[in-house]
Write an enzyme that holds these catalytic residues in place. Structure first.
Site, PDB file in Angstrom:
ATOM      1  N   ASP A  29      50.412  44.251  34.354  1.00  0.00           N
ATOM      2  CA  ASP A  29      49.565  43.089  34.593  1.00  0.00           C
ATOM      3  C   ASP A  29      48.633  42.613  33.767  1.00  0.00           C
ATOM      4  O   ASP A  29      47.817  43.692  33.236  1.00  0.00           O
ATOM      5  CB  ASP A  29      49.355  42.527  36.047  1.00  0.00           C
ATOM      6  CG  ASP A  29      50.412  42.309  36.754  1.00  0.00           C
ATOM      7  OD1 ASP A  29      51.557  42.064  36.368  1.00  0.00           O
ATOM      8  OD2 ASP A  29      50.079  42.073  38.081  1.00  0.00           O
ATOM      9  N   ILE A  56      49.690  41.339  47.733  1.00  0.00           N
ATOM     10  CA  ILE A  56      49.048  40.005  47.666  1.00  0.00           C
ATOM     11  C   ILE A  56      48.878  39.257  46.690  1.00  0.00           C
ATOM     12  O   ILE A  56      48.440  39.577  45.504  1.00  0.00           O
ATOM     13  CB  ILE A  56      47.634  40.616  48.162  1.00  0.00           C
ATOM     14  CG1 ILE A  56      47.227  41.576  49.293  1.00  0.00           C
ATOM     15  CG2 ILE A  56      46.450  39.146  48.339  1.00  0.00           C
ATOM     16  CD1 ILE A  56      47.418  40.837  50.936  1.00  0.00           C
ATOM     17  N   PRO A  76      41.257  46.340  41.721  1.00  0.00           N
ATOM     18  CA  PRO A  76      40.719  44.904  41.297  1.00  0.00           C
ATOM     19  C   PRO A  76      40.020  45.065  39.978  1.00  0.00           C
ATOM     20  O   PRO A  76      39.585  44.380  39.220  1.00  0.00           O
ATOM     21  CB  PRO A  76      39.743  44.588  42.408  1.00  0.00           C
ATOM     22  CG  PRO A  76      39.119  45.866  42.946  1.00  0.00           C
ATOM     23  CD  PRO A  76      40.455  46.945  42.799  1.00  0.00           C
ATOM     24  N   GLY A  78      47.755  44.262  39.295  1.00  0.00           N
ATOM     25  CA  GLY A  78      46.276  44.171  39.649  1.00  0.00           C
ATOM     26  C   GLY A  78      46.005  44.237  41.250  1.00  0.00           C
ATOM     27  O   GLY A  78      46.963  43.572  42.008  1.00  0.00           O
ATOM     28  N   GLY A  79      45.193  44.618  41.623  1.00  0.00           N
ATOM     29  CA  GLY A  79      44.502  44.825  43.180  1.00  0.00           C
ATOM     30  C   GLY A  79      45.786  45.544  43.874  1.00  0.00           C
ATOM     31  O   GLY A  79      46.150  46.581  43.721  1.00  0.00           O
ATOM     32  N   ASP A  80      46.262  44.770  44.987  1.00  0.00           N
ATOM     33  CA  ASP A  80      47.559  45.359  45.721  1.00  0.00           C
ATOM     34  C   ASP A  80      48.797  44.717  45.336  1.00  0.00           C
ATOM     35  O   ASP A  80      48.661  43.471  44.968  1.00  0.00           O
ATOM     36  CB  ASP A  80      47.045  45.160  47.118  1.00  0.00           C
ATOM     37  CG  ASP A  80      48.018  45.418  48.058  1.00  0.00           C
ATOM     38  OD1 ASP A  80      48.308  46.845  48.048  1.00  0.00           O
ATOM     39  OD2 ASP A  80      48.840  44.789  48.565  1.00  0.00           O
ATOM     40  N   LYS A 132      50.464  37.426  33.353  1.00  0.00           N
ATOM     41  CA  LYS A 132      50.919  36.029  33.504  1.00  0.00           C
ATOM     42  C   LYS A 132      49.448  35.379  33.669  1.00  0.00           C
ATOM     43  O   LYS A 132      48.413  35.838  34.108  1.00  0.00           O
ATOM     44  CB  LYS A 132      51.451  35.858  34.914  1.00  0.00           C
ATOM     45  CG  LYS A 132      52.858  36.368  35.120  1.00  0.00           C
ATOM     46  CD  LYS A 132      53.437  35.527  36.234  1.00  0.00           C
ATOM     47  CE  LYS A 132      55.171  36.181  36.284  1.00  0.00           C
ATOM     48  NZ  LYS A 132      55.069  37.130  36.974  1.00  0.00           N
ATOM     49  N   MET A 140      42.731  32.885  43.279  1.00  0.00           N
ATOM     50  CA  MET A 140      43.177  31.873  42.454  1.00  0.00           C
ATOM     51  C   MET A 140      42.795  30.397  42.781  1.00  0.00           C
ATOM     52  O   MET A 140      43.370  29.546  42.570  1.00  0.00           O
ATOM     53  CB  MET A 140      44.679  31.918  42.281  1.00  0.00           C
ATOM     54  CG  MET A 140      45.646  33.182  42.048  1.00  0.00           C
ATOM     55  SD  MET A 140      47.079  32.993  42.001  1.00  0.00           S
ATOM     56  CE  MET A 140      47.664  33.133  43.789  1.00  0.00           C
ATOM     57  N   ALA A 157      41.891  42.416  45.491  1.00  0.00           N
ATOM     58  CA  ALA A 157      40.498  41.827  45.140  1.00  0.00           C
ATOM     59  C   ALA A 157      39.372  41.611  46.234  1.00  0.00           C
ATOM     60  O   ALA A 157      38.294  41.688  46.111  1.00  0.00           O
ATOM     61  CB  ALA A 157      40.678  40.728  44.199  1.00  0.00           C
TER      62      ALA A 157
END
Ligand code: SAH
Length: 285
Positions: free
Chosen positions: A40, A100, A17, A95-97, A63, A177, A126
């Site tokens: 990303d 997800i 994250p 980012g993160g996993d 994005k 988000m 995250a």
């Protein structure tokens, strides 16, 4: 003999994250041997600067739909195929996993379609990073027996009847988000009589040196947090477990309005050889 004797490989890897040390050893090993890294926006610059093999090509494919400056998914798919068919080892760093709230399905379908070999490496998502760095154990005994990962980035992703269930459950709710639509999340939960002992936390820039946690009783949201612009990325945690933050928080809030992750628009205006490559693909798409 395969159709593409020189076909390379794509590694779909999670970078964690924010804190660069949350990268897995396996992802690190691949970054140290990759020819190309497609990254990303929510990947720490430190990971790219310090962990990637010197001389490897790094292409930012961020994005950020709300800012209207995104790399189209079709361009990312094209880049993956193009480089793999050149025999390169490509790391697609998310980012993160990887699984997800990401577009991994599109990329997997593309790789399958072109018979490109791949591996998937998980990352710290995250929710888990924010929970750890904010001292909020997501399923703490006596507080919650389950956790749900949700999003409310647009209103039709959660139905009326599901809001009712979300307001009633003792499960911890984590919204990705959704910091820009937080007023709607709170309105829907309070309308459905969410209990008074449920607290809400917004964790800005979790696990980075700029992390800042805001908490409030959900029924006092209007007084405490409504109208505030949260720094991207932010994560929302709702449930009884949020009360544990006060006792177990181990990090000082940053208070800074600086952004750890650069906005996509900035990535696209810093024209380097590699971003130009991504831009060429964007304009072709
Ligand atoms: N695949 C990612 C999620 C991508 S969706 C993962 O597993 O974490 C992007 C959303 O994730 C952001 O809008 C935000 O809600 C959340 N997010 C990602 N990184 C974050 C961070 N460091 N701090 C807070 N929220 C974050």
């Amino acid at each position: 003999m395969s159709n593409h004797p020189t076909t390379g490989k794509v590694i779909l890897a999670g970078a964690g994250p924010g804190d660069p040390e949350l990268l897995t050893l396996k992802a690190l090993r691949y970054l140290q041997s990759a020819d190309v890294v497609l990254a990303d926006r929510l990947v720490s610059e430190t990971v790219l600067k310090e962990y990637v093999k010197p001389g490897a090509e790094i292409i930012p494919v961020g994005k950020q739909c709300r800012r209207g400056a995104s790399t189209p998914q079709s361009s990312i798919n094209e880049l993956l195929v193009e480089y793999a068919l050149q025999g390169k080892l490509v790391v697609r760093l998310k980012g993160g996993d990887v699984s997800i709230f990401s577009n991994i399905l599109d990329e997997l379908l593309t790789l399958k379609e072109h018979a490109i070999p791949y591996e998937i490496i998980p990352g710290v998502t995250a929710a888990l990073g924010a929970a750890a760095y904010a001292g909020i154990p997501l399923t703490a005994r006596g507080h919650a027996t389950a956790v749900r990962f949700l999003t409310y980035y647009k209103s039709d992703v959660v139905t009326e009847s599901y809001w009712k269930e979300l307001a009633a459950t003792d499960d911890t709710l984590v919204f990705y988000m959704s910091s820009e639509t937080l007023d709607g999340v709170v309105a829907n939960l309070t309308k459905n009589n969410i209990a008074d002992n449920k607290l809400l936390a917004v964790v800005e820039q979790a696990t980075t040196p700029l992390q800042h946690v805001h908490t409030t009783n959900i029924h006092e949201y209007a007084t405490n947090l409504k109208g505030r612009e949260f720094i991207s990325p932010s994560l929302v945690i709702i449930g009884k477990v949020v009360a544990l933050h006060e006792q177990f928080n181990w990090l000082i809030n940053s208070g800074s309005r600086e952004q750890y992750f650069k906005p996509v628009a900035k990535l696209f205006t810093t024209v380097t050889e590699t971003t130009q490559k991504a831009n060429e693909h964007v304009s072709r798409a």
